[in-house]
Design a protein around this motif. Structure first.
Motif, PDB file in Angstrom:
ATOM      1  N   UNK A 107       4.364  -2.136   7.517  1.00 22.58           N
ATOM      2  CA  UNK A 107       3.422  -2.180   6.391  1.00 22.58           C
ATOM      3  C   UNK A 107       3.918  -3.066   5.252  1.00 22.58           C
ATOM      4  N   UNK A 108       5.147  -3.564   5.393  1.00 22.87           N
ATOM      5  CA  UNK A 108       5.750  -4.389   4.339  1.00 22.87           C
ATOM      6  C   UNK A 108       5.527  -3.705   2.977  1.00 22.87           C
ATOM      7  N   UNK A 109       5.056  -4.434   1.956  1.00 23.21           N
ATOM      8  CA  UNK A 109       4.806  -3.830   0.651  1.00 23.21           C
ATOM      9  C   UNK A 109       3.340  -4.019   0.274  1.00 23.21           C
ATOM     10  N   UNK A 110       2.458  -3.953   1.282  1.00 20.81           N
ATOM     11  CA  UNK A 110       1.038  -4.188   1.046  1.00 20.81           C
ATOM     12  C   UNK A 110       0.330  -2.975   0.471  1.00 20.81           C
ATOM     13  N   UNK A 111       0.765  -1.778   0.821  1.00 20.90           N
ATOM     14  CA  UNK A 111       0.057  -0.563   0.415  1.00 20.90           C
ATOM     15  C   UNK A 111       0.748   0.121  -0.756  1.00 20.90           C
ATOM     16  N   UNK A 112      -0.066   0.593  -1.709  1.00 20.18           N
ATOM     17  CA  UNK A 112       0.446   1.538  -2.686  1.00 20.18           C
ATOM     18  C   UNK A 112       0.638   2.891  -2.026  1.00 20.18           C
TER      19      UNK A 112
ATOM     20  N   UNK B  67       6.224   2.979  13.246  1.00 16.80           N
ATOM     21  CA  UNK B  67       5.718   2.465  11.972  1.00 16.80           C
ATOM     22  C   UNK B  67       6.871   2.373  10.992  1.00 16.80           C
ATOM     23  N   UNK B  68       6.982   1.242  10.299  1.00 15.76           N
ATOM     24  CA  UNK B  68       7.988   1.098   9.248  1.00 15.76           C
ATOM     25  C   UNK B  68       7.279   0.882   7.911  1.00 15.76           C
ATOM     26  N   UNK B  69       7.152   1.936   7.113  1.00 17.22           N
ATOM     27  CA  UNK B  69       6.568   1.812   5.778  1.00 17.22           C
ATOM     28  C   UNK B  69       7.677   1.553   4.746  1.00 17.22           C
TER      29      UNK B  69
END
Length: 260
Positions: free
Chosen positions: A10-15, A45-47
């Motif tokens: 998810x990289x840093x796309x989601x709050x 998944x890597x958040x």
């Protein structure tokens, strides 16, 4: 390997709220997905670090694996802002993403840093997710040589344990299309041969990332063990499309094994 692996960063796309909503929506779909439940398809998944615990909670009772997008090279100590492999393992994570091209480019991570992080992850019982890939487009054989050299460098001094190698040619990350199929085949085969020659890396996997999306697994077949998705997976229904594709591939592999 009959199992097919599908990963999502998810990289840093989601709050935080957006991420927790996504976790819940994906978890609902995963609980109804037979191939994920059976283990024929492995989803990880890597958040972000702050999202790891909510993700573990959302996917409780499913086989989905949660990991960190990075990990400290040291086991413990005065390293402000770092997160250790042992703490990730303690809270229930089982994967550590290491050596992504963005970490190398933006944060100056070297092969030596990647190797230290790989060793730290394995010491803590985490599976390193090793991101491998050439920076500029080149002939497949040359790209394969670069990828294998990166893999060997990442494993210098590493304890025994399986790894997931994510082949992500840097020039294909964020591109409209993935690398050509023949290019992926050549590099993935070289990475697989390197892993197979290392007795410490039993049960390791080679997956492809870099503009990965629907249809790629079907096209590549047994040439890869799975795919590593980025923004395409932000839509839970799109992610399920790839999980379905992975289920079909896993079934074909199982049938071929049974017939042999």
């Amino acid at each position: 390997m009959a199992k097919v692996t599908v990963g999502v960063s998810l990289k840093m796309y989601f709050g935080h709220q957006q991420a927790t909503t996504w976790f819940d929506e994906v978890a609902t779909r995963v609980r109804a997905h037979d191939a994920v439940h059976s283990g024929a398809v492995e989803l990880f998944i890597t958040p972000t670090f702050l999202q790891v615990l909510p993700a573990i909670t959302a996917f409780a009772g499913t086989p989905v694996r949660i990991g960190g997008q990075d990990v400290a090279a040291a086991d413990t100590g005065a390293f402000t802002g770092e997160v250790s492999a042992s703490e990730l393992a303690e809270v229930g994570a089982s994967i550590a993403e290491i050596g992504h091209a963005e970490r190398r480019r933006l944060f100056a991570e070297t092969d030596e840093v990647v190797a230290a992080k790989t060793a730290a992850a394995l010491r803590a019982g985490l599976t390193p997710l090793l991101c491998i890939g050439e920076t500029e487009r080149q002939e497949p054989a040359d790209a394969a040589a670069v990828a294998v050299a990166q893999l060997r460098a990442a494993l210098v001094g590493a304890p025994a344990g399986s790894v997931i190698v994510a082949y992500e040619p840097v020039w294909a990350i964020g591109a409209p299309e993935p690398a050509p199929h023949d290019h992926i085949r050549v590099v993935a085969a070289a990475l697989r041969s390197a892993l197979d020659a290392d007795p410490d890396r039993a049960d390791s996997a080679v997956i492809y990332g870099g503009a990965a999306g629907p249809g790629l697994l079907t096209a590549l077949g047994d040439d890869v063990d799975g795919v590593f998705l980025g923004r395409f997976a932000h839509d839970p229904d799109a992610l399920v499309t790839v999980l379905d594709e992975a289920a079909e591939l896993a079934l074909r592999r199982a049938s071929a094994r049974g017939a042999s």
